[in-house]
Design an enzyme around this catalytic site. Structure first.
Site, PDB file in Angstrom:
ATOM      1  N   ASP A   1       0.865  -1.154   0.000  1.00 24.30           N
ATOM      2  CA  ASP A   1       0.000   0.000   0.000  1.00 24.30           C
ATOM      3  C   ASP A   1       0.911   1.216   0.000  1.00 24.30           C
ATOM      4  O   ASP A   1       2.092   1.113   0.307  1.00 24.30           O
ATOM      5  CB  ASP A   1      -0.848  -0.052   1.269  1.00 24.30           C
ATOM      6  N   LYS A   2       0.386   2.351  -0.338  1.00 15.82           N
ATOM      7  CA  LYS A   2       1.240   3.519  -0.302  1.00 15.82           C
ATOM      8  C   LYS A   2       1.068   4.283   1.002  1.00 15.82           C
ATOM      9  O   LYS A   2       1.975   4.393   1.802  1.00 15.82           O
ATOM     10  CB  LYS A   2       0.950   4.447  -1.474  1.00 15.82           C
TER      11      LYS A   2
ATOM     12  N   THR B   1      -2.408   1.213  -4.761  1.00 15.89           N
ATOM     13  CA  THR B   1      -2.862   2.314  -3.943  1.00 15.89           C
ATOM     14  C   THR B   1      -4.172   2.871  -4.462  1.00 15.89           C
ATOM     15  O   THR B   1      -4.510   2.716  -5.627  1.00 15.89           O
ATOM     16  CB  THR B   1      -1.799   3.416  -3.891  1.00 15.89           C
TER      17      THR B   1
END
Lengths: 283, 1165
Positions: free
Chosen positions: B350-351, B661
């Protein structure tokens, strides 16, 4: 010396037929060299599966240890040699039942006509622990052995009951050393077991001088049916134990292989190490 | 039994932990309006309406909430059911929610109740009398779509997604709101993996159940490691092998009985029930089955569990993965996946909150051509020095090397030179804010006009909503963190944005409160890429402040500030090269008359019915021109500590990192550059943003063609596959592209790409790229992508994330993920890693491993994962080996014992062998062994590669073990056999008896096996010494004890081997044979170990070689390569964050509608 007697020319050939009981045969042999020191006399059996699982199991150590209850009520492992005619067998089991019962006598044929018998010592052929700890007669102090074994019967194949194996009280019953030796089952189907000791008498004379001997065999033990062989072996002992060249040969072989391998690896190492070093990784 | 119970206890403890976490969530309290029941109909039959007798609100647990309940939600509460908004404390029943757990966006969103219900406000009586009927579509996975109708007092009202608050949202800035529960979905069940997931079936057609039907969604699957699978397969192999052996032996027995046993019956009669040799051999088959079953390693499973447990404790105890600031250690939440960590090939990250901290900081600015802020390189060093403990920890691996000490001291010097700017002059400053350039503060204090204007504009031009709960403690609620950062910066420099009403903005400028009159907000949108405010200053001047993307703003500047523009542009280039988000700030002083004129046009445009948007933007453009440049800002989207380093290390370890993301494409790409997923040496980057199947396909194809032209020319395996045998997953071959490429794909395209045939195309293309960025993704898509890779690549995947939107990705068990109204089943990555960071605990609760910093990932993988994997592999090969060596001796012995199922060893040895004699050393090996220590494994990430290809334990290795075991058993049988054959002891007594033989074989076996483990062990600790040699010593003790007089006399039938040890082991030849067996067993192994790196060198061998080299010669101090971002890129994307709120304002609500909302803020204080 094989005395099974399968060869028709063998003196013991006649004993193969079941009619001839007791059968005594004589085998002549010559010792090329004289035997120094103590000489051990073995009997060897081959093709005899003392290591068969059912065979190995077929004994009752409690009984052999002199436990009175086990004496009269042997372990089930002994089947089918557990009871005979409603009496417990002592010693029970297949091992005891099949005890080796040839009698071997050794005579030196001297220059004179009458051969001298070699004194064969019966005692000291079993492990100390077996003789003194593991195997015991049923308790009873001074009571004669026969009384102590009362209520039991002899194994099926035996001629005499267990308490008549020897006249010597210390070597009778379960602690008869021939019996103990037999009860220590062999690991392989071909084996030898210590039969008698020939102790050296004095330092001047060899125990068994070179010369002609003959072996007197009371042939009781049938091995022919399962293609077995019986032998008598005379052997001396070095510090390493019996004459078994296996380890020596193995060591020499392995040693030389290792050496060769070492050299080869050394060469390979020199050749390749450089190349693998030059191919350096850059990180 | 022991095996099973231990495993059961372990799993039980795991479950207990999860249940505890679940209960926490389930027992959250919620305020429920009693007796207020409306009927929710899923287009189905009507049910009765409860009458309301009393109107009170009771506290209940979330788990008891049912559809149709009316609940009251308060500020900052987590919504755990989909609710239909009825009314709220805010005017117009607006409710602000944060959807971070759904899509990762932290900005606020606005929901509005329908007017008919919003009138009820908090009148309990009205609310409880509410007896509407809701008809709505069945739950689905669309977050942005909802249709339904509310029937209330005979009228129908249309419901759309603006009326619905989804589960997982957090209520913000709203004191209270009432809602009607529409879907519950039994969230609590989802928390807990062992509990079967629940689906709700809405029967649309045939008037099925009116509320919901719970169904067991099937037992959730365990996460199993590859090694588990392999192990099971191997056990099956062994089993078959065993059967084969038994069969051979049974045949052997048959022959033997016919040839010999039959005649041997004089001495050894057959059992009475054995009628022929056939019967006997059938019996023997089973006897051998029992004897040889030690080959099937049952205790293996227990040992494997123990090892995993041990290794997870290492992870839990690792101090270098302990995050001091939050006091959170790393947590291995499941204990079964450790060795999988050593095999990871794909990392899905994930960002927000994972790579980044989700904190924007104002780091630099350029005002009127003057540069403020510290240079990047200095800052880097500074960070290193000033106790960024996390980062230091992450660099720990490298820190051990000489040289870094100097660096630290250098940093310390620098630190003293540029201390944090002291904001003590400003009472309202945010203590967390830090800035390192004093000159700016001096400029502010000096009263520099431009600087003042700059900050004034920052404090005015935004849509931030302040919240001042305690006097002096301002909290800004910004729609985008960028804005928050800018306003906070202005605040710290003495221009405090204090509060806003519908028409005024109150700013405390250097201690002096000034009230600006807000005339208009020209809000942001994606085309304009700028926003402006028009205010009337206390001096009655009309000012326009504008901030926006530099590219746009440049063209709007007044020609007079051209020179300034050039200077600023230079600065902007610098900022961009540091990976900062940049914005330009400008102002314009307006003529009063001009403004009036414009204002009229504006309202005209606003009221126009057709083509309003366009007209408005034309009006906006009219006023946003001839701007005077003030300066530029640079905002740092702060990466977590050590992220770029970690990613570099991981990619050196050939781990591919995909960023999945929910963010905008620009942001995601920017971050990808910042954290080195992409770099400038890359040969190209493909952006897939097609809107339909065809274009996506085209884009993917062209990307692949560029990367590897021949791959399209060749007969495409995928096409073949698709035409011939669909439905069977197959492994897509690894293709090596000609260069480094990156792929960016956005959510819409992905939705197409994940359909049907395109997914293989996508996968093939994506896997050839160095880095893949997927943006604008829904949680479901995240899981789909992970699933896609997992299914076709047959490699271990790891998903890392911190929010609930990553849960689907992290969670590998089949679970229903509730998102708004969506139920779906999917299994995702093999390993889930949760970061206990910004976005709440959802991800952590669902993860297999959890820690608080992204950079710990490298430690988790490269150190712990590798160790676990290596240990497990060593353990398995050794374990199989030792059991083979042990058991196969029986097989050889069978040929000499008439196939009678006679064991070689005595029964006690068989019992103790696995349990006592050999268990500890192998456990010691697999718990304490390290082939290289942590420093080196971080230093040389290449060491990680064998795990990815599963080189250390696979079927080939297993066959090697088997061969080795067979060889050893041969040696172990025939050497002692040769030794005792026809030989006697020194005193002429016999030695060749069965019992002595078994003792010799036992002793040699244990010696050989112990030597073997000593060879395998590369890392000797005291414990391994004790375990290894202790076990051997222990064996002899046990041996003498078991064969002692006393014990044997007590139980003569149980302990039959009286005195064997004494009589056998005092014989020199026995020892010679033991040594011989040892040498013979070791020689090939040593030779193999020696030759393997020379003839078949693997990269790892070279690395290890080099490590040994390095250890003997200390390394020269390593020159730290600075992480320099390329100068060629511009990153003016700051505004891209803001779309959420901007959309609301421009989508149909008049400015008027917006203002009353702001009226409420004074009341809030």
């Amino acid at each position: 010396i094989d005395y099974t007697g399968t060869d028709p020319s063998s003196p013991c050939n006649k004993c193969l037929s079941p009619n001839e009981t007791p059968c005594v045969c004589t085998i002549n042999f010559t010792l090329e060299q004289s035997f120094e020191g103590n000489v051990f006399m073995y009997y060897g059996l081959s093709n005899f599966y003392q290591n068969h699982r059912r065979y190995v199991k077929s004994r009752d150590d409690s009984q052999l240890n002199g436990d009175p209850s086990a004496l009269l009520n042997p372990s089930k492992e002994c089947e089918p040699y557990r009871r005979n005619e409603d009496k417990p067998i002592a010693p029970c089991g297949a091992i005891a039942n099949s005890m080796f019962n040839d009698t071997l006598e050794l005579f030196l044929v001297g220059n004179e006509s009458d051969p001298t018998p070699i004194i064969l010592k019966k005692k000291g052929i079993a492990w100390w622990t077996d003789k003194n700890v593991k195997f015991r007669n049923p308790p009873g102090g001074d009571i004669p052995l026969e009384e102590r074994f009362k209520g039991t019967t002899k194994p099926v194949n035996w001629v005499k009951p267990v308490y008549m194996l020897d006249s010597d009280q210390d070597n009778n019953g379960f602690i008869n050393e021939d019996f103990i030796v037999w009860m220590r089952t062999a690991a392989l189907p071909t084996f030898r077991k210590l039969y008698r000791l020939i102790e050296r008498t004095n330092d001047l004379h060899p125990t068994l001088p070179a010369g002609r001997y003959y072996l007197n065999i009371t042939y009781n033990y049938p091995v022919h049916s399962f293609d077995g062989r019986k032998r008598m072996i005379l052997s001396t002992i070095s510090w390493m134990g019996g004459k078994n060249p296996f380890l020596g040969i193995a060591y020499i072989a392995i040693g030389s292989i290792s050496f060769l391998l070492g050299v080869v690896l050394l060469v390979i190492n020199h050749k390749y190490r450089n190349s693998s070093n030059t191919a350096d990784i850059t990180i | 039994m022991v095996v099973l119970s231990i495993t059961a206890v372990k799993d039980g403890i795991d479950d207990m932990k999860r249940h505890k976490n679940d209960n926490q969530v389930n027992n959250r309290s919620v305020l429920v309006l009693m007796n207020g029941r409306a009927v929710v109909k899923f287009q189905s039959r009507h049910t009765g309406i409860q009458c309301s007798f009393s109107y009170r609100i009771v506290t209940d647990k979330w788990m008891n909430i049912q559809v149709g309940d009316i609940i009251k939600l308060e500020n900052n509460q987590l919504v755990t059911a989909d609710i239909l908004l009825l009314s709220s404390s805010e005017p117009y029943s607006l409710t602000y929610i944060e959807t971070a757990e759904l899509d990762g966006e932290t900005n606020l969103k606005v929901k509005q109740a329908i007017s008919v219900t919003s009138d009820m406000e908090d009148n309990l009586k009205l609310l409880s009398a509410f007896d509407g009927e809701v008809r709505c579509e069945s739950p689905n996975n669309r977050l942005d779509r909802f249709t339904g109708t509310l029937t209330y007092k005979g009228k129908n009202y249309i419901l759309n997604h603006d009326r619905l608050i989804f589960r997982g949202c957090v209520i913000r800035n709203t004191d209270w709101c009432y809602g009607l529960v529409v879907f519950t979905g039994k969230w609590r069940k989802l928390q807990c993996s062992p509990v079967p997931s629940v689906t709700v079936v809405i029967d649309d057609n045939n008037h099925g159940p009116d509320t919901k039907v719970m169904q067991n969604g099937g037992k959730s699957a365990f996460k199993r490691t590859h090694i588990d699978h392999l192990m099971n397969v191997l056990v099956l192999w062994i089993f078959l092998f065993l059967c084969g052996m038994c069969f051979i032996l049974a045949i052997g027995h048959y022959i033997w009985e016919n040839k010999k046993g039959y005649y041997f019956r004089d001495f050894l009669p057959w059992k009475e029930y054995v009628s022929s040799s056939v019967v006997s051999s059938v019996l023997i088959f089973w006897s051998y089955f029992i004897i040889l079953n030690t080959m099937v390693p049952i205790s293996l499973y227990v040992s494997v569990e123990i090892i995993r447990l041990g290794n997870s404790f290492y992870i839990n105890w690792d101090r270098k993965m302990f995050y001091e600031l939050k006091n959170t250690p790393a947590q291995a939440r499941t204990t079964t996946l450790n060795e999988e960590l050593g095999q990871v090939k794909y990392v899905f990250s994930d960002k927000t909150g994972t790579l980044t901290r989700n904190i924007m900081t104002f780091s630099k600015c350029s005002i009127n051509g003057k540069f403020y802020g510290i240079w990047d390189s200095d800052e880097q060093n500074l960070k290193l020095a000033t106790g960024h403990s996390g980062e230091l920890e992450c660099k720990e691996g490298k820190k051990g090397l000489p040289g870094s000490a100097q660096l630290v001291s250098y940093g310390m010097d620098l630190f003293q030179k540029t201390e944090k700017v002291d904001f003590s002059y400003n009472r309202l400053a945010d203590p967390k804010f830090s800035f390192y350039d004093k000159t700016l503060v001096e400029a502010v204090k000096r009263g520099d006009r431009w600087v003042h204007l700059f900050f004034v504009s920052l404090s005015l031009c935004h849509t931030v909503i302040p919240e001042e709960k305690v006097e002096g403690e301002l909290v800004y609620q910004a729609q985008s963190p960028d804005e928050g950062a800018l306003v906070t910066a202005a605040r710290n420099f003495g221009f405090v944005f204090r509060s806003r009403t519908s028409e005024t903005i109150m700013v405390v400028e250097m201690g002096e409160t000034r009230i600006y009159k807000l005339l208009a907000i020209l809000d942001f949108n994606n085309v304009r890429k700028r926003m402006s405010v028009i205010v009337r200053t206390p001096e009655n001047r009309v000012m326009l402040f504008c901030k926006g993307a530099d590219t746009i703003l440049c063209q709007l500047l007044h020609p007079s500030c051209r020179s300034l523009r050039d200077v600023t542009m230079e600065h902007l280039d610098d900022f961009a090269s540091d990976g900062l988000r940049t914005l330009m700030v400008a102002y314009r002083e307006l003529d009063n008359a001009f403004f009036q004129d414009w204002s009229r046009k504006h309202s005209e445009a606003f009221l126009s019915l057709e083509d309003r948007e366009n007209k408005i933007s034309i009006v906006y453009e009219e006023i946003e021109k001839d701007l005077m440049l003030l300066g530029a800002t640079a905002i740092e989207d702060k990466l977590q500590d050590g992220v770029p380093e970690t990613i570099i290390t991981l990619s050196q370890a050939k781990i591919k990192i995909w960023v999945l993301t929910g963010d905008k494409q620009e942001t995601a790409v920017n971050i990808a550059y910042a954290c080195n997923i992409f770099d400038d040496e890359m040969d190209g980057m493909f952006i897939v943003e097609g809107e339909d199947n065809e274009t996506v396909w085209q884009e993917l194809r062209s990307a692949r063609e560029k990367m590897k032209p021949q791959s399209l020319l060749e007969s495409d395996p995928i096409d073949d596959y698709l035409t011939t045998k669909p439905r069977i997953p197959f492994k897509i071959p690894e293709e090596v592209p000609s260069g480094n490429y990156g792929l960016v794909i956005n959510g819409y395209s992905l939705a197409h790409a994940l359909e049907g045939n395109l997914e293989l195309e996508l996968l093939q293309t994506a896997c050839m790229c160095k880095g893949v960025i997927c943006c604008r993704m829904t949680p479901l898509q995240k899981a789909q992508v992970v699933e896609l890779v997992k299914r076709y690549k047959k490699v271990v995947t790891l998903a890392i994330g911190d929010g609930a939107n990553d849960v689907s990705m992290i969670k590998g068990i089949k679970q229903a993920l509730w998102l708004r109204s969506f139920w779906g089943f999917f299994a995702a990555a093999h390993i889930g890693v949760g970061i206990s960071g910004q976005e709440g605990m959802q991800a952590m609760l669902n993860s297999d491993f959890a820690f608080s910093q992204f950079c710990y990932l490298q430690r988790l993988l490269l150190v712990h994962g590798r160790w676990s994997y290596n240990r497990m592999c060593k353990f398995l090969s050794y374990f199989f080996y030792k059991n083979f060596a042990f058991t196969l001796v029986h097989f050889w012995y069978a040929f000499y014992s008439g196939f009678s199922a006679q064991t070689v060893y005595d029964t006690w040895f068989i019992t103790f062998y696995n349990l006592v004699y050999t268990s500890l050393p192998v456990l010691g090996l697999s718990l304490f062994d390290q082939d290289v220590n942590e420093t080196w494994s971080l230093r040389f990430p290449e060491l990680y590669e064998p795990g990815q290809h599963n080189l250390y334990f696979n079927k080939k290795e297993f066959v090697k073990c088997l061969v080795h075991g067979i060889y050893s058993s041969l040696v172990l049988f025939f050497i002692p056999m040769g030794t005792i054959h026809n030989s006697v002891r020194t005193d002429g007594k016999e030695i060749s008896d069965y019992q002595s033989f078994s003792t010799i074989v036992q002793t040699s076996l244990l010696c050989v096996v112990t030597m073997q483990i000593a060879l395998e062990t590369t890392y000797w600790t005291m414990i391994s010494h004790i375990f290894t040699w202790g076990s051997l010593g222990f064996y002899f003790c046990i041996l003498f004890f078991l064969y002692s007089d006393g014990l044997c006399l007590m139980f003569p039938n149980v302990f039959q081997l009286l005195g064997v040890a004494r009589n056998t082991l005092d014989w020199p030849q026995v020892w010679l044979s033991v040594v011989l067996s040892m040498v013979l067993c070791m020689l090939p192994v040593i030779g193999y170990h020696f030759l393997k790196p020379l003839f078949w060198p693997v990269r790892v061998d070279k690395v290890i070689d080099r490590i040994h080299h390095c250890m003997s010669h200390p390394l020269p101090p390593r020159i730290r390569t600075r992480l320099k971002h390329a100068g060629s890129r511009r990153s003016a994307y700051a505004f891209s964050h803001k779309q959420g709120f901007g959309a609301l304002i421009t989508s149909g609500k008049t400015l008027k509608a917006k203002f009353p909302k702001k009226n409420s803020f004074p009341f809030k204080k």
